[in-house]
Design an enzyme around this catalytic site. Structure first.
Site, PDB file in Angstrom:
ATOM      1  CB  THR A   1      -1.022  -0.050   1.165  1.00  0.00           C
ATOM      2  OG1 THR A   1      -1.968   1.013   0.975  1.00  0.00           O
ATOM      3  CG2 THR A   1      -0.363   0.097   2.526  1.00  0.00           C
TER       4      THR A   1
ATOM      5  CG  ASP B   1      -5.750  -1.361  -5.707  1.00  0.00           C
ATOM      6  OD1 ASP B   1      -6.220  -1.985  -4.742  1.00  0.00           O
ATOM      7  OD2 ASP B   1      -4.676  -0.721  -5.643  1.00  0.00           O
TER       8      ASP B   1
ATOM      9  CE1 TYR C   1     -10.208   1.130   2.068  1.00  0.00           C
ATOM     10  CE2 TYR C   1     -10.469   1.029   4.448  1.00  0.00           C
ATOM     11  CZ  TYR C   1      -9.671   0.954   3.328  1.00  0.00           C
ATOM     12  OH  TYR C   1      -8.338   0.735   3.459  1.00  0.00           O
TER      13      TYR C   1
ATOM     14  CE  LYS D   1      -1.952   0.405  -3.351  1.00  0.00           C
ATOM     15  NZ  LYS D   1      -3.357   0.736  -3.576  1.00  0.00           N
TER      16      LYS D   1
HETATM   17  P1  ATR Z   1      -4.119   6.588  -3.405  1.00  0.00           P
HETATM   18  O1  ATR Z   1      -3.049   5.545  -3.531  1.00  0.00           O
HETATM   19  O2  ATR Z   1      -5.046   6.345  -2.242  1.00  0.00           O
HETATM   20  O3  ATR Z   1      -4.853   6.827  -4.677  1.00  0.00           O
HETATM   21  P2  ATR Z   1      -2.565   8.964  -3.859  1.00  0.00           P
HETATM   22  O4  ATR Z   1      -1.824   8.256  -4.935  1.00  0.00           O
HETATM   23  O5  ATR Z   1      -1.815   9.826  -2.900  1.00  0.00           O
HETATM   24  O6  ATR Z   1      -3.378   7.934  -2.978  1.00  0.00           O
HETATM   25  O7  ATR Z   1      -3.715   9.836  -4.583  1.00  0.00           O
HETATM   26  C1  ATR Z   1      -4.576  10.658  -3.880  1.00  0.00           C
HETATM   27  C2  ATR Z   1      -5.573  11.272  -4.866  1.00  0.00           C
HETATM   28  O8  ATR Z   1      -6.475  12.115  -4.135  1.00  0.00           O
HETATM   29  C3  ATR Z   1      -4.941  12.160  -5.916  1.00  0.00           C
HETATM   30  O9  ATR Z   1      -5.739  12.121  -7.090  1.00  0.00           O
HETATM   31  C4  ATR Z   1      -5.014  13.541  -5.257  1.00  0.00           C
HETATM   32  O10 ATR Z   1      -4.940  14.624  -6.163  1.00  0.00           O
HETATM   33  P3  ATR Z   1      -3.494  15.188  -6.636  1.00  0.00           P
HETATM   34  O11 ATR Z   1      -3.020  14.224  -7.701  1.00  0.00           O
HETATM   35  O12 ATR Z   1      -3.771  16.540  -7.157  1.00  0.00           O
HETATM   36  O13 ATR Z   1      -2.620  15.174  -5.408  1.00  0.00           O
HETATM   37  C5  ATR Z   1      -6.375  13.460  -4.646  1.00  0.00           C
HETATM   38  N1  ATR Z   1      -6.579  14.393  -3.533  1.00  0.00           N
HETATM   39  C6  ATR Z   1      -6.117  14.277  -2.263  1.00  0.00           C
HETATM   40  N2  ATR Z   1      -6.542  15.311  -1.508  1.00  0.00           N
HETATM   41  C7  ATR Z   1      -7.296  16.103  -2.320  1.00  0.00           C
HETATM   42  C8  ATR Z   1      -8.020  17.331  -2.137  1.00  0.00           C
HETATM   43  N3  ATR Z   1      -8.070  17.946  -0.941  1.00  0.00           N
HETATM   44  N4  ATR Z   1      -8.680  17.849  -3.207  1.00  0.00           N
HETATM   45  C9  ATR Z   1      -8.648  17.248  -4.396  1.00  0.00           C
HETATM   46  N5  ATR Z   1      -8.002  16.068  -4.643  1.00  0.00           N
HETATM   47  C10 ATR Z   1      -7.325  15.518  -3.619  1.00  0.00           C
END
Ligand code: ATR
Length: 284
Positions: free
Chosen positions: A65, A105, A226, A69
């Site tokens: 995780t 996923d 979740y 990844k």
């Molecule tokens: P995961 O593996 O859970 O997908 P991640 O790779 O860190 O975690 O991705 C998080 C996603 O949530 C991304 O699309 C992120 O947008 P950015 O690519 O711009 O960072 C999005 N995200 C997280 N917080 C956000 C917020 N407050 N508003 C909009 N998008 C958000």
């Protein structure tokens, strides 16, 4: 545990709130398998050492995780088609000393959604996010024949994701800016809206990128968050008379697919689902 117990693990940072140990241990118990699953916090700078250790102690398999990844890929021996395509791994099988990477996923999310709303082929889907989870889901949606639009806070990541999908799958996905007026128009034209960002996840439970006034009756709204199961987004969807699909299904299906890769046995999906629900309600 016995002298022969096969050991499985989750590696990531953080892992403290993961539901995977409870879910997989319940599944092993249900099938009477001499297996156990633990969560291991592995900081990024220790990832290579951790994978060497996993090889040395012959862990039978593991989940990967955040934040490993993508970086895990260079440390594995082989990737299956799903992991290769997405460029990220969430499941690894130790096959006689060879570490094989998979990504469950995306297909987990699509199977979970299709089990609630039917086939996605030809459906217009708006996906928010372009991070690890969103990437996998986007590839699986395109493979399932959905007409896909992606929006992400960092627009360049949505653009790159859509280009990769269209190149690898010959799909016709498009990307739009994550701006309220644009989302309103997109949602109006969509059958399904999926939040694959971490917005609304514990502890920021009051956040949402989309509110009731932007949704319509009959829209299917799926949040992959979740914890909590009833996110602010899903509460907004309810207000709008939309159909709500929470993140439980995706969590369980991606786990069930990993379980099947490791054990070759049909996963006890109902047991896994009940375990996760119980654990979440225990947390309140
Ligand atoms: P995961 O593996 O859970 O997908 P991640 O790779 O860190 O975690 O991705 C998080 C996603 O949530 C991304 O699309 C992120 O947008 P950015 O690519 O711009 O960072 C999005 N995200 C997280 N917080 C956000 C917020 N407050 N508003 C909009 N998008 C958000």
């Amino acid at each position: 545990m016995t002298k022969k117990t096969k050991l499985f693990a989750l590696i990531g940072d953080p892992v403290e709130r993961s539901l995977s140990p409870a879910m997989h241990n319940a599944a092993f118990d249900a099938l009477g398998l001499d297996c156990a699953y633990i969560a291991l916090r592995v900081p990024s700078e220790m990832l290579a050492n951790a994978v060497e250790g996993i090889r040395a102690i012959r862990l039978a398999g593991f989940n990967v995780t955040h934040p490993h990844k993508v970086s895990i890929i260079d440390l594995l021996d082989k990737l299956d088609r799903s992991a290769e395509m997405v460029g990220a791994v969430n499941t690894v099988k130790n096959d006689g000393g060879k570490l094989l990477g998979f990504n469950t996923d995306g297909d987990g999310a699509v199977r979970a959604l299709e089990s609630k709303v039917g086939k996605l082929s030809g459906k217009k889907v708006l996906l928010l996010g372009a991070g690890g989870a969103a990437r996998a889901i986007a590839f699986s949606l395109a493979q399932a024949g959905a007409k896909l639009t992606v929006a992400n806070r960092t627009a360049s990541k949505a653009k790159e994701l859509v280009a990769a999908i269209n190149k690898k799958l010959g799909a016709k996905a498009v990307h739009v800016a994550l701006k309220k007026n644009i989302l309103v128009g997109e949602i109006r034209r969509s059958n399904i809206f999926i939040n694959a960002t971490s917005t609304g996840m514990y502890p920021n439970v009051d956040r949402t990128l989309v509110t009731a006034d932007m949704m319509h009756r009959g829209l299917i709204v799926n949040d992959i968050v979740y914890e909590p199961l009833q996110t602010r987004l899903l509460r907004e969807a309810k207000k709008a008379g939309a159909c709500m699909v929470d993140g439980l299904g995706m969590l369980v299906r991606q786990g069930a697919m990993a379980f099947e890769i490791w054990t070759g046995r049909r996963a006890p999906v109902k047991v896994m689902e009940a375990t996760v629900k119980r654990e979440l309600s225990r947390r309140g």
